[in-house]
Design a protein around this motif. Sequence first.
Motif, short mmCIF file in Angstrom:
data_model
loop_
_atom_site.label_atom_id
_atom_site.label_comp_id
_atom_site.label_asym_id
_atom_site.label_seq_id
_atom_site.Cartn_x
_atom_site.Cartn_y
_atom_site.Cartn_z
N GLU A 260 0.83 -1.20 0.00
CA GLU A 260 0.00 0.00 0.00
C GLU A 260 0.86 1.25 0.00
OE1 GLU A 260 -2.70 0.07 3.27
OE2 GLU A 260 -4.27 -0.99 2.16
N LYS B 196 0.66 5.34 0.71
CA LYS B 196 -0.20 6.27 1.45
C LYS B 196 -0.02 7.69 0.97
CE LYS B 196 -1.31 7.79 6.15
NZ LYS B 196 -0.94 7.66 7.60
N GLN B 197 -1.14 8.36 0.74
CA GLN B 197 -1.15 9.78 0.44
C GLN B 197 -1.29 10.50 1.79
OE1 GLN B 197 -1.97 12.79 0.47
NE2 GLN B 197 -2.42 13.68 -1.50
N LEU C 261 -4.11 13.44 2.52
CA LEU C 261 -5.52 13.01 2.52
C LEU C 261 -5.75 11.74 3.33
CD1 LEU C 261 -6.34 13.61 -1.27
CD2 LEU C 261 -6.79 15.13 0.66
N HIS C 262 -4.67 11.12 3.81
CA HIS C 262 -4.75 9.87 4.57
C HIS C 262 -5.50 8.79 3.78
CE1 HIS C 262 -3.13 11.90 8.09
NE2 HIS C 262 -4.01 12.86 7.90
N ILE C 263 -5.14 8.69 2.52
CA ILE C 263 -5.73 7.68 1.63
C ILE C 263 -4.63 6.70 1.23
CG2 ILE C 263 -6.77 7.28 -0.64
CD1 ILE C 263 -8.06 10.01 -0.41
N ALA C 264 -4.95 5.41 1.21
CA ALA C 264 -3.99 4.39 0.80
C ALA C 264 -4.56 3.59 -0.36
CB ALA C 264 -3.65 3.48 1.96
N ARG C 265 -3.68 3.20 -1.28
CA ARG C 265 -4.07 2.34 -2.39
C ARG C 265 -3.04 1.22 -2.53
NH1 ARG C 265 -7.99 4.86 -1.81
NH2 ARG C 265 -9.16 6.16 -3.29
N GLU D 203 -6.27 10.19 -6.47
CA GLU D 203 -5.52 10.93 -5.46
C GLU D 203 -4.11 10.37 -5.25
OE1 GLU D 203 -8.50 9.66 -4.90
OE2 GLU D 203 -9.90 11.25 -4.24
N VAL D 204 -4.01 9.04 -5.17
CA VAL D 204 -2.71 8.44 -4.89
C VAL D 204 -1.83 8.41 -6.13
CG1 VAL D 204 -1.51 6.37 -4.07
CG2 VAL D 204 -3.66 7.06 -3.00
#
Length: 257
Positions: A25, A27-28, A31-35, A63-64
């Motif tokens: 994963e 992490k951005q 934005l606290h977004i993970a892909r 976003e990521v």
Amino acid sequence: MGHRGFSPDIEPYADSWKQGTWSVEFKQPQLHIARSYTPLPPKLDMQSSPDLRFLIRREKNGEVSNYLANLPPNAIIEIRGPQAEVDLPTDATDIVFLAGGTGIAPAMQVAYTLLEKRTEGQKPKIHIIWANRRRADCVGGLSSSPSRTASERKSTPHLAEGVVRELQLMRTRHPEHLSVDYLVDEERTFLDQKMISASTRRAAGDMSSKLLFVSGPEGFVSFFAGPKRWEDGQEKQGELGGVLGQMGLKGWQVWKM
């Protein structure tokens, strides 16, 4: 599309290459977004690989992917993993992999693990069908099936050329075990039920040893195998649907990546 690298030679990555498909994963942080992204296998024409490499498509609203694409060289980023996905059985005899776009990364993982990390008696027959929208996404790719060889029009240099070269090299190293077909929408070569039927009919193994993978964008996976489902906060396989569900395949285990 773009590469980002890390060292794969330390644990736990070394073991992951021997087991099956896996991802990490990114992490951005703002934005606290993970892909999750699937690493490409190490280059076959190098003694050792200093990097963990990825093929990532920069999506307009991703976003990521946009965060990664805008990073400067040698930037430090947060990753988590590895996350094991499918343990590849040692008795697999036949594998068909339907890959859409960047879904080629898991296909290459499967081929690398089963053909480079297993003994000769454990190597199955693998057929990868890689579908792309544009020739630029798989420039240089020559299909194993003569009737499916796409035209070799001139194209601007593209990162995917490196991926194609590695696929071609793997085919050269394992001609009896690996075949690859390249399909391009803009050249009107499409993945369809007839092509899938032809690929699955060639297999001779029993049910426990025949695997069919579908990997790519969410819409690609849903169209061919039905959508995954969320359950207890985790993404599960869900029921088999789409084209494969209508075909009523017998004797094949289907995995949505």
